[in-house]
Write an enzyme that holds these catalytic residues in place. Structure first.
Site, PDB file in Angstrom:
ATOM      1  N   VAL A   1       9.158-146.864  11.952  1.00  5.80           N
ATOM      2  CA  VAL A   1       8.378-147.043  13.091  1.00  5.80           C
ATOM      3  C   VAL A   1       8.645-148.368  13.600  1.00  5.80           C
ATOM      4  CG1 VAL A   1       6.190-146.545  14.145  1.00  5.80           C
ATOM      5  CG2 VAL A   1       7.204-144.825  12.453  1.00  5.80           C
TER       6      VAL A   1
ATOM      7  N   THR B   1       0.514-143.489  11.634  1.00  6.85           N
ATOM      8  CA  THR B   1      -0.132-142.095  11.619  1.00  6.85           C
ATOM      9  C   THR B   1      -1.426-142.324  10.847  1.00  6.85           C
ATOM     10  OG1 THR B   1       2.054-140.972  11.706  1.00  6.85           O
ATOM     11  CG2 THR B   1       0.093-139.750  11.153  1.00  6.85           C
TER      12      THR B   1
ATOM     13  N   LEU C   1       8.803-140.198  16.699  1.00 13.36           N
ATOM     14  CA  LEU C   1      10.292-140.462  16.530  1.00 13.36           C
ATOM     15  C   LEU C   1      10.872-139.299  15.216  1.00 13.36           C
ATOM     16  CD1 LEU C   1      10.142-144.282  16.460  1.00 13.36           C
ATOM     17  CD2 LEU C   1      10.456-142.931  18.308  1.00 13.36           C
ATOM     18  N   ARG C   2      12.089-139.131  15.740  1.00 14.18           N
ATOM     19  CA  ARG C   2      12.782-138.148  14.460  1.00 14.18           C
ATOM     20  C   ARG C   2      13.885-139.087  13.790  1.00 14.18           C
ATOM     21  NH1 ARG C   2      15.550-134.088  18.216  1.00 14.18           N
ATOM     22  NH2 ARG C   2      15.724-135.933  19.513  1.00 14.18           N
TER      23      ARG C   2
ATOM     24  N   ALA D   1      16.414-121.768   9.670  1.00 16.55           N
ATOM     25  CA  ALA D   1      16.426-121.604   8.505  1.00 16.55           C
ATOM     26  C   ALA D   1      17.276-122.559   7.617  1.00 16.55           C
ATOM     27  CB  ALA D   1      16.592-119.908   8.128  1.00 16.55           C
ATOM     28  N   GLY D   2      16.658-122.660   6.312  1.00 18.72           N
ATOM     29  CA  GLY D   2      17.181-123.597   5.299  1.00 18.72           C
ATOM     30  C   GLY D   2      16.116-123.496   3.895  1.00 18.72           C
TER      31      GLY D   2
ATOM     32  N   CYS E   1       7.060-137.719   6.949  1.00 18.47           N
ATOM     33  CA  CYS E   1       6.205-137.285   8.159  1.00 18.47           C
ATOM     34  C   CYS E   1       5.742-135.910   7.876  1.00 18.47           C
ATOM     35  CB  CYS E   1       6.813-137.209   9.705  1.00 18.47           C
ATOM     36  SG  CYS E   1       7.101-139.210  10.223  1.00 18.47           S
TER      37      CYS E   1
END
Length: 445
Positions: free
Chosen positions: A11, A121, A151-152, A250-251, A258
């Site tokens: 971040v 966070t 953010l990813r 799916a997985g 996060c």
């Protein structure tokens, strides 16, 4: 603007670099001198596409610098961004010790009015706690604002420059105007709210996305029993504007720094006000169970995994990052080791971090996907890197001992499988599956 960013993790570093690219004068601070030394040498302590080039460009333009001297950096800044870690405590609550330590150092260094912008966070009420600590340690004026990040990992630079929205929690117009001006080059979609609501928006957003993932995984498990295809189910669901297609793959469940941390923290936040967040507790439980689909399917093939050679493709919790925090691969590998399997592992980026972070010994780390697969009794695909999805299954079949492929991310389609000799298992796509037990495989081979 003159900005100091405290913390050079995902971040802090990405935010600081991107703000410098917008023309601001940014200093990134970290107490870990080894990270600062890396950055000063032009090396990047995290893997994030596009970040290294941006660092080099903005350092050369004298807009970006790195230091361990927090006090000097605070004195020269107008805005101080706090982006230190808030890891989980054993009970799931966010650990605020790094926030509190940074805030105390900032307060002591203050030499005039500053805006303290929290991007870490933090639980609801934390920014008020920050203000309280500051007030005890300085006579200078300041404002504390909450600007949660969304953010990813793997697309953090893109997400910074093209955000869906910016959320600003603020209590007065002076700070509001300056923080809005800072973010206007990124988007006009700026939501200004009170500080507590901004803190809650972050947790609620991540918890809802985690819920979507656990929901589609539960649907996938039902699909396997009733003969439906979860990929088509998700496609049909996602076309509904009220639902949307994102986070319906799916997985083997979510991981990373996060979602696991924030779902646990929100459960604790609810518990602290005597509210039992039953839905989110179920989301977490489903996610923990889902990763063991891989080991369960291996056990369906081989009742005993002792001395079986198992290939692990993918260690990072998602592609385009080297982050292995809370990655499903850790528990899967630990389980297979306990069951006596011999493991050959490969990830394009994350192997060194996995080696250090997991502490699991006795693994064979390989240089590429084919090397990892050579002589294996089964391949388990855990991260959907392009290197795996683009592999030639015909060539792959020539190097394995037994053609068993457990696809934990549903990366292979029917066209690639049709001429393959692999016994194949995916998640929630039963008509794709051609799974045989060990006796049947022996007869086939």
């Amino acid at each position: 603007m003159r900005i100091t960013v405290i913390g050079t993790g995902y971040v802090g570093l990405v935010s600081g670099v991107c703000f410098s690219n917008l023309g601001n004068e940014v200093t990134c601070v970290d107490k870990d001198k080894s990270k600062i030394d890396m950055l000063l040498r032009g090396e990047v302590p995290i893997f994030e596409p596009g970040l290294k080039d941006l660092i080099e460009h903005n350092v050369s333009e004298n807009r970006l610098s790195f230091t361990s001297d927090l006090s000097k950096s605070v004195k020269s800044a107008e805005i101080i961004i706090i982006a230190v870690g808030t890891p989980s405590l054993p009970n799931g609550e966010a650990n605020l010790q790094y926030i509190e330590q940074a805030v105390r150092e900032v307060a002591v260094a203050l030499n005039g009015y500053k805006i303290i912008m929290t991007k870490s966070t933090v639980p609801v009420g934390t920014n008020e706690h920050i203000a309280s600590i500051m007030s005890e340690l300085t006579a200078h004026n300041f404002d504390v604002v909450s600007v949660p990040e969304f953010l990813r990992e793997g697309s953090a630079v893109k997400d910074t420059f093209h955000p869906d929205r910016i959320v600003i929690g603020v209590n007065n117009k002076r700070a509001e105007q300056q923080i809005c001006d800072l973010h206007k080059p990124l988007t006009e979609n700026i939501i200004v709210t009170d500080v507590r609501s901004a803190e809650m928006i972050k947790y609620a957003s991540n918890a809802f996305l985690a819920t979507k993932i656990s929901f589609i995984n539960e649907v996938a498990n039902i699909c396997e029993k009733v003969g439906a295809d979860v990929t088509m189910v998700a496609k049909g669901m996602g076309q509904d504007r009220r639902i949307g297609p994102s986070f319906l793959s799916a997985g083997i469940g979510y991981g990373g720094s996060c979602f696991p941390k924030d779902t646990d923290a929100l459960i604790q936040i609810a518990g602290n006000v005597e509210y039992n967040f039953k839905l989110l507790r179920a989301v977490v439980e489903v996610n923990k169970d889902q990763r063991f689909n891989v080991t369960n399917k291996l056990m369906d093939v081989y009742r005993d995994l002792k001395d079986k050679t198992i290939t692990i493709w993918g260690l990072a919790f998602k592609p385009n990052t080297d982050d292995v925090r809370e990655a499903p691969s850790i528990e899967i590998v630990e389980t297979l080791v306990k069951l006596g399997a011999k493991l050959k592992v490969y990830d394009p980026i994350a192997m060194e971090k996995f080696r250090v972070f997991s502490g699991i010994v006795g693994l064979e780390y390989c240089n590429n996907a084919m090397e990892a697969a050579a002589g294996s009794d089964a391949i388990c695909l855990l991260t959907e890197w392009d290197e795996f999805s683009n592999i030639d299954l015909q060539e792959l079949g020539k190097v394995v001992r037994t053609p068993v492929l457990i696809d934990g991310r549903n990366v292979f389609d029917e066209n690639k499988l049709v001429n393959s000799k692999f016994q194949y298992y995916s998640i929630g796509r039963p008509h794709f599956n051609r799974l045989k037990n060990a006796e049947e495989l022996e007869r086939v081979n």
